[in-house]
Scaffold this active site. Structure first.
Site, PDB file in Angstrom:
ATOM      1  N   HIS A  73       8.698   7.308   8.117  1.00 24.81           N
ATOM      2  CA  HIS A  73       9.295   7.397   6.785  1.00 24.81           C
ATOM      3  C   HIS A  73      10.751   7.819   6.935  1.00 24.81           C
ATOM      4  O   HIS A  73      11.083   8.624   7.811  1.00 24.81           O
ATOM      5  CB  HIS A  73       8.533   8.411   5.930  1.00 24.81           C
ATOM      6  CG  HIS A  73       7.271   7.852   5.347  1.00 24.81           C
ATOM      7  ND1 HIS A  73       7.148   7.471   4.038  1.00 24.81           N
ATOM      8  CD2 HIS A  73       6.073   7.573   5.924  1.00 24.81           C
ATOM      9  CE1 HIS A  73       5.938   6.998   3.818  1.00 24.81           C
ATOM     10  NE2 HIS A  73       5.255   7.048   4.948  1.00 24.81           N
ATOM     11  N   HIS A 114       4.553   4.621  12.663  1.00 22.59           N
ATOM     12  CA  HIS A 114       4.674   4.608  11.201  1.00 22.59           C
ATOM     13  C   HIS A 114       5.675   5.701  10.819  1.00 22.59           C
ATOM     14  O   HIS A 114       5.386   6.895  10.967  1.00 22.59           O
ATOM     15  CB  HIS A 114       3.292   4.881  10.584  1.00 22.59           C
ATOM     16  CG  HIS A 114       3.267   4.946   9.100  1.00 22.59           C
ATOM     17  ND1 HIS A 114       2.861   3.880   8.314  1.00 22.59           N
ATOM     18  CD2 HIS A 114       3.577   5.935   8.222  1.00 22.59           C
ATOM     19  CE1 HIS A 114       2.921   4.221   7.034  1.00 22.59           C
ATOM     20  NE2 HIS A 114       3.352   5.473   6.956  1.00 22.59           N
ATOM     21  N   ARG A 165       0.836  -1.204   0.000  1.00 22.59           N
ATOM     22  CA  ARG A 165       0.000   0.000   0.000  1.00 22.59           C
ATOM     23  C   ARG A 165       0.878   1.263   0.000  1.00 22.59           C
ATOM     24  O   ARG A 165       1.052   1.911  -1.013  1.00 22.59           O
ATOM     25  CB  ARG A 165      -0.957  -0.046   1.214  1.00 22.59           C
ATOM     26  CG  ARG A 165      -2.208   0.786   1.048  1.00 22.59           C
ATOM     27  CD  ARG A 165      -2.016   2.259   1.288  1.00 22.59           C
ATOM     28  NE  ARG A 165      -1.546   2.563   2.636  1.00 22.59           N
ATOM     29  CZ  ARG A 165      -1.047   3.735   2.989  1.00 22.59           C
ATOM     30  NH1 ARG A 165      -0.961   4.726   2.120  1.00 22.59           N
ATOM     31  NH2 ARG A 165      -0.616   3.943   4.217  1.00 22.59           N
ATOM     32  N   ASP A 166       1.487   1.582   1.134  1.00 18.99           N
ATOM     33  CA  ASP A 166       2.258   2.827   1.220  1.00 18.99           C
ATOM     34  C   ASP A 166       3.477   2.785   0.300  1.00 18.99           C
ATOM     35  O   ASP A 166       3.852   3.793  -0.295  1.00 18.99           O
ATOM     36  CB  ASP A 166       2.708   3.059   2.672  1.00 18.99           C
ATOM     37  CG  ASP A 166       2.871   4.527   3.001  1.00 18.99           C
ATOM     38  OD1 ASP A 166       2.663   5.369   2.100  1.00 18.99           O
ATOM     39  OD2 ASP A 166       3.219   4.844   4.150  1.00 18.99           O
ATOM     40  N   CYS A 191       7.472  10.049  -0.515  1.00 15.68           N
ATOM     41  CA  CYS A 191       6.758  11.035   0.276  1.00 15.68           C
ATOM     42  C   CYS A 191       6.108  12.006  -0.688  1.00 15.68           C
ATOM     43  O   CYS A 191       6.785  12.586  -1.532  1.00 15.68           O
ATOM     44  CB  CYS A 191       7.737  11.771   1.186  1.00 15.68           C
ATOM     45  SG  CYS A 191       6.962  13.137   2.069  1.00 15.68           S
ATOM     46  N   ASN A 230       9.185   4.257   3.332  1.00 16.70           N
ATOM     47  CA  ASN A 230       9.019   3.870   4.736  1.00 16.70           C
ATOM     48  C   ASN A 230      10.327   3.299   5.272  1.00 16.70           C
ATOM     49  O   ASN A 230      11.236   2.984   4.517  1.00 16.70           O
ATOM     50  CB  ASN A 230       7.948   2.784   4.842  1.00 16.70           C
ATOM     51  CG  ASN A 230       6.596   3.242   4.348  1.00 16.70           C
ATOM     52  OD1 ASN A 230       6.272   3.068   3.182  1.00 16.70           O
ATOM     53  ND2 ASN A 230       5.807   3.831   5.218  1.00 16.70           N
TER      54      ASN A 230
HETATM   55 ZN    ZN Z   1       3.228   6.561   5.140  1.00 19.54          ZN
END
Ligand code: ZN
Length: 305
Positions: free
Chosen positions: A208, A206, A14-15, A239, A248
């Site tokens: 990054h 979470h 996903r991310d 980002c 991440n």
């Molecule tokens: Zn994120």
């Protein structure tokens, strides 16, 4: 006190992929998820149920879910940002949903087109619907450590937002450094304060690696009591507010650190490295993770001696 076990939540499908210009086929995404599960991952954010026009990388969310093997021991998480997304995630078979509330007023108004209070009210309705369907619900508070529009976010305001979110009854809350500006002292303070607000609640981090502080922030979060950390195989992703940035915290780099600290994740580091390498081939570039380049330590050939 540091937990001896930390849960790794894999977010690369996903991310990770959402911020990559290359759009992978449904089949390749499903292979990524299956590889992560084979490496021992048991919670994995597999798709985002958002408007496919806004996020074309996630347009096949339903098809991805339909192609995944049903397993009682694996939780496929869907990201949903409104009731429609939640309905789609539930219909697709997700047993857990992640919902984001921005902790910066200006970010929320400007980027999401809603006030924080309104976003929490929407979340509260979504939680009722999710729980009626037997679906677990996480609220991720994003931009907790800094905002692309207003700069510093006042910790007092973040705590007010988190308290309001907690009152809506989520099963878990996550604190996210969405744009990758946090530093460990800030992370330690915030996790400590949030733990006081919600004694006994499961806290998730979470981070990054946008400014190379991601793994230090992950360390600070677990030292301050976080039970779960999001990470992305290979460190893929990016980002939205820093186009050249990395993604991440890399899963394999994080598991390496935790292993050497004696903290269990249940995830096999070699499986992560192999998957990162494979994913790099699919995306046409290596990920920013370091472990695949340097190798694990101690090396496997010394372990049997
Ligand atoms: Zn994120």
């Amino acid at each position: 006190m540091t937990a001896r076990k930390v849960e790794l939540i894999e977010v690369s499908p996903r991310d990770g992929l959402q911020n990559e210009p290359e759009i992978l086929s449904t089949e390749t995404k499903v292979e990524l998820i299956n590889r992560a599960v084979a490496a021992g991952v048991r919670r994995i954010e597999v798709a985002s149920f958002v408007n496919p026009k806004r996020v074309p990388q996630m347009a096949d969310a339903e098809a991805v879910m339909a192609a995944l093997p049903a397993r009682d021991d694996v939780t496929y998480i869907g990201l949903a940002l409104n009731m429609r997304g939640l309905d789609r995630a539930i219909a697709a078979g997700c047993r857990e949903v992640n919902y984001a509330v921005v902790a910066s007023d200006i970010f929320s108004e400007r980027n999401q087109g809603t006030s924080i209070e309104q976003a929490i009210a929407v979340g509260a309705d979504m939680i009722k619907t999710a729980h009626d369907a037997g679906v677990r619900f996480t609220i991720t508070f994003s931009a907790v450590f800094g905002c692309p529009f207003q700069g510093e976010v006042r910790p007092e305001r973040v705590l007010e937002v988190v308290a309001a979110g907690l009152a809506a009854g989520p099963d878990e809350i996550a604190l996210a450094d969405t744009i990758g500006v946090a530093v460990p002292s800030q992370v330690a303070d915030m996790f400590t304060e949030v733990a006081k607000l919600a004694p006994g609640a499961r806290l998730r981090g979470h981070f990054h690696n946008t400014r190379n502080t991601g793994i230090a922030n992950a360390y600070a979060a677990i030292e301050a009591g976080a039970a779960a950390l999001d990470a992305s195989i290979g460190g893929f992703g990016g980002c939205p507010f820093a186009p050249a940035a990395t993604g991440n915290v890399p899963s394999e780099d994080l598991v390496y650190m935790l292993n050497r600290m004696g903290i269990e994740t249940g995830v096999d580091i070699d499986g992560l490295i192999e998957t990162a390498d494979w994913l790099g081939q699919q995306l046409g570039k290596p990920g920013p993770a370091m472990l695949g380049r340097a190798g694990n330590f101690p090396p496997a050939e010394l372990l049997g001696n």
